[in-house]
Design a protein around this motif. Structure first.
Motif, PDB file in Angstrom:
ATOM      1  N   GLU A 231      -7.522   0.877   6.075  1.00 14.17           N
ATOM      2  CA  GLU A 231      -8.021   0.955   4.701  1.00 14.17           C
ATOM      3  C   GLU A 231      -7.188   0.136   3.719  1.00 14.17           C
ATOM      4  O   GLU A 231      -7.590  -0.061   2.570  1.00 14.17           O
ATOM      5  N   TYR A 232      -6.029  -0.354   4.160  1.00 12.04           N
ATOM      6  CA  TYR A 232      -5.186  -1.197   3.312  1.00 12.04           C
ATOM      7  C   TYR A 232      -5.440  -2.689   3.545  1.00 12.04           C
ATOM      8  O   TYR A 232      -4.791  -3.531   2.926  1.00 12.04           O
ATOM      9  N   PHE A 233      -6.351  -3.004   4.431  1.00 12.34           N
ATOM     10  CA  PHE A 233      -6.671  -4.403   4.734  1.00 12.34           C
ATOM     11  C   PHE A 233      -7.194  -5.101   3.479  1.00 12.34           C
ATOM     12  O   PHE A 233      -8.175  -4.668   2.873  1.00 12.34           O
ATOM     13  N   THR A 234      -6.532  -6.197   3.090  1.00 15.57           N
ATOM     14  CA  THR A 234      -6.891  -6.884   1.845  1.00 15.57           C
ATOM     15  C   THR A 234      -7.974  -7.936   2.030  1.00 15.57           C
ATOM     16  O   THR A 234      -8.723  -8.231   1.103  1.00 15.57           O
ATOM     17  N   GLY A 235      -8.013  -8.541   3.218  1.00 13.08           N
ATOM     18  CA  GLY A 235      -8.991  -9.593   3.454  1.00 13.08           C
ATOM     19  C   GLY A 235      -8.588 -10.942   2.898  1.00 13.08           C
ATOM     20  O   GLY A 235      -9.390 -11.881   2.891  1.00 13.08           O
ATOM     21  N   ASN A 236      -7.333 -11.070   2.430  1.00 12.58           N
ATOM     22  CA  ASN A 236      -6.880 -12.362   1.908  1.00 12.58           C
ATOM     23  C   ASN A 236      -5.721 -12.947   2.711  1.00 12.58           C
ATOM     24  O   ASN A 236      -5.120 -13.944   2.315  1.00 12.58           O
ATOM     25  N   GLY A 237      -5.403 -12.317   3.849  1.00 16.39           N
ATOM     26  CA  GLY A 237      -4.344 -12.835   4.701  1.00 16.39           C
ATOM     27  C   GLY A 237      -2.961 -12.324   4.359  1.00 16.39           C
ATOM     28  O   GLY A 237      -1.976 -12.729   4.972  1.00 16.39           O
ATOM     29  N   ILE A 238      -2.876 -11.417   3.377  1.00 13.22           N
ATOM     30  CA  ILE A 238      -1.596 -10.833   2.983  1.00 13.22           C
ATOM     31  C   ILE A 238      -1.740  -9.316   3.011  1.00 13.22           C
ATOM     32  O   ILE A 238      -2.758  -8.773   2.570  1.00 13.22           O
ATOM     33  N   THR A 239      -0.728  -8.627   3.525  1.00  9.96           N
ATOM     34  CA  THR A 239      -0.809  -7.175   3.621  1.00  9.96           C
ATOM     35  C   THR A 239      -0.692  -6.514   2.250  1.00  9.96           C
ATOM     36  O   THR A 239      -0.174  -7.095   1.297  1.00  9.96           O
ATOM     37  N   THR A 240      -1.173  -5.291   2.169  1.00  8.57           N
ATOM     38  CA  THR A 240      -0.942  -4.455   0.992  1.00  8.57           C
ATOM     39  C   THR A 240       0.457  -3.859   1.099  1.00  8.57           C
ATOM     40  O   THR A 240       0.854  -3.389   2.168  1.00  8.57           O
ATOM     41  N   TYR A 241       1.209  -3.881   0.013  1.00  8.00           N
ATOM     42  CA  TYR A 241       2.513  -3.209   0.011  1.00  8.00           C
ATOM     43  C   TYR A 241       2.272  -1.730  -0.267  1.00  8.00           C
ATOM     44  O   TYR A 241       1.718  -1.368  -1.309  1.00  8.00           O
ATOM     45  N   THR A 242       2.654  -0.857   0.672  1.00  7.69           N
ATOM     46  CA  THR A 242       2.337   0.565   0.552  1.00  7.69           C
ATOM     47  C   THR A 242       3.471   1.400  -0.032  1.00  7.69           C
ATOM     48  O   THR A 242       3.356   2.617  -0.129  1.00  7.69           O
ATOM     49  N   GLY A 243       4.568   0.754  -0.427  1.00  5.87           N
ATOM     50  CA  GLY A 243       5.673   1.494  -1.017  1.00  5.87           C
ATOM     51  C   GLY A 243       5.479   1.732  -2.506  1.00  5.87           C
ATOM     52  O   GLY A 243       4.575   1.179  -3.136  1.00  5.87           O
ATOM     53  N   LYS A 244       6.346   2.560  -3.059  1.00  2.89           N
ATOM     54  CA  LYS A 244       6.290   2.877  -4.490  1.00  2.89           C
ATOM     55  C   LYS A 244       7.576   2.483  -5.210  1.00  2.89           C
ATOM     56  O   LYS A 244       7.728   2.729  -6.405  1.00  2.89           O
ATOM     57  N   GLU A 245       8.509   1.878  -4.449  1.00  2.86           N
ATOM     58  CA  GLU A 245       9.809   1.549  -5.031  1.00  2.86           C
ATOM     59  C   GLU A 245       9.749   0.372  -5.990  1.00  2.86           C
ATOM     60  O   GLU A 245      10.638   0.187  -6.812  1.00  2.86           O
ATOM     61  N   CYS A 246       8.715  -0.458  -5.875  1.00  3.99           N
ATOM     62  CA  CYS A 246       8.579  -1.596  -6.777  1.00  3.99           C
ATOM     63  C   CYS A 246       7.099  -1.817  -7.069  1.00  3.99           C
ATOM     64  O   CYS A 246       6.236  -1.158  -6.500  1.00  3.99           O
ATOM     65  N   SER A 247       6.818  -2.761  -7.952  1.00  4.76           N
ATOM     66  CA  SER A 247       5.442  -2.962  -8.409  1.00  4.76           C
ATOM     67  C   SER A 247       4.671  -3.989  -7.581  1.00  4.76           C
ATOM     68  O   SER A 247       3.581  -4.398  -7.968  1.00  4.76           O
ATOM     69  N   ASN A 248       5.242  -4.409  -6.451  1.00  7.37           N
ATOM     70  CA  ASN A 248       4.560  -5.401  -5.617  1.00  7.37           C
ATOM     71  C   ASN A 248       3.190  -4.895  -5.172  1.00  7.37           C
ATOM     72  O   ASN A 248       3.056  -3.758  -4.717  1.00  7.37           O
ATOM     73  N   ALA A 249       2.185  -5.749  -5.291  1.00  4.53           N
ATOM     74  CA  ALA A 249       0.856  -5.390  -4.793  1.00  4.53           C
ATOM     75  C   ALA A 249       0.704  -5.798  -3.332  1.00  4.53           C
ATOM     76  O   ALA A 249      -0.035  -5.163  -2.577  1.00  4.53           O
TER      77      ALA A 249
END
Length: 207
Positions: free
Chosen positions: A155-173
């Motif tokens: 369910e975290y698959f983005t479809g753009n070749g880059i993974t979703t960042y699943t952490g909460k320590e920073c604001s990275n998408a």
């Protein structure tokens, strides 16, 4: 990464599909299993054991008859259409796109709250009948769920070749650039380790 929580090697028909990234993409995560999981678009489970599999993919391809793609919606959809003949072919593009991704993630989240695993056929049927009001929506969800089960696009698959960042320590998408590999003639992990084409590294939390 391989571990109790994440089946990197997905065997369904004697062939293997796995998701990976380059070693340099994970350098900042060090050997920390939580950081690595978050970068790879996975949920970290502290009760599980993890190891990092480092593979010489160029050399391995000579033996396993494999090919690798950057898994965009379009490219993964083309692969699904050619290899997954038991799912509705005309529905693949309808569930592998940005618009449906959000709907799918919300539905999977609801299933998990109910304690259901969509990779389980009975759970999938039970949840679909309860969550969706119409037949067409159920078909779309089941199609997307089968793509996750068979190919690993969660369910975290983005479809753009880059993974979703699943952490909460920073604001990275986003996490790291990912690849999807299909091995038609897979080698056993034991053989790859013996031949030096793979190394298994222990993971350790980094403070």
């Amino acid at each position: 990464m391989v571990g109790d929580a994440h089946p990197t090697w997905l065997k369904t028909d004697g062939k293997v599909r796995y998701w990976s990234t380059t070693f340099d993409q994970l350098e900042n995560a060090d050997t920390d299993p939580k950081r690595i999981s978050q970068c790879l678009g996975l949920k970290y489970d502290p009760s599980k054991n993890y190891k990092l599999a480092v593979i010489d993919t160029t050399d391995a391809a000579k033996y396993s008859d494999s090919y690798t793609i950057i898994p965009t919606h379009e490219k993964l959809g083309m692969f699904a259409a050619s290899e997954l003949k038991d799912i509705p072919q005309d529905k693949i593009a309808k569930v592998l796109n940005n618009e449906y991704s959000g709907e799918y993630a919300r539905a999977v989240g609801a299933a998990k709250k109910d304690g259901l695993d969509i990779r389980n056929t009975e759970h999938l049927k039970r949840f679909s009948n309860k969550y969706f009001d119409d037949y067409y929506s159920r078909v779309l969800f089941k199609t997307r769920a089968k793509i996750q089960t068979r190919l690993g696009a969660n369910e975290y698959f983005t479809g753009n070749g880059i993974t979703t960042y699943t952490g909460k320590e920073c604001s990275n998408a986003y996490g790291v650039v990912e690849t999807f590999t299909y091995d038609k003639n897979p080698q056993t992990i034991g053989k790859m380790l013996a031949d030096g084409r793979m190394k298994m590294l222990d993971t350790h939390p980094v403070q």
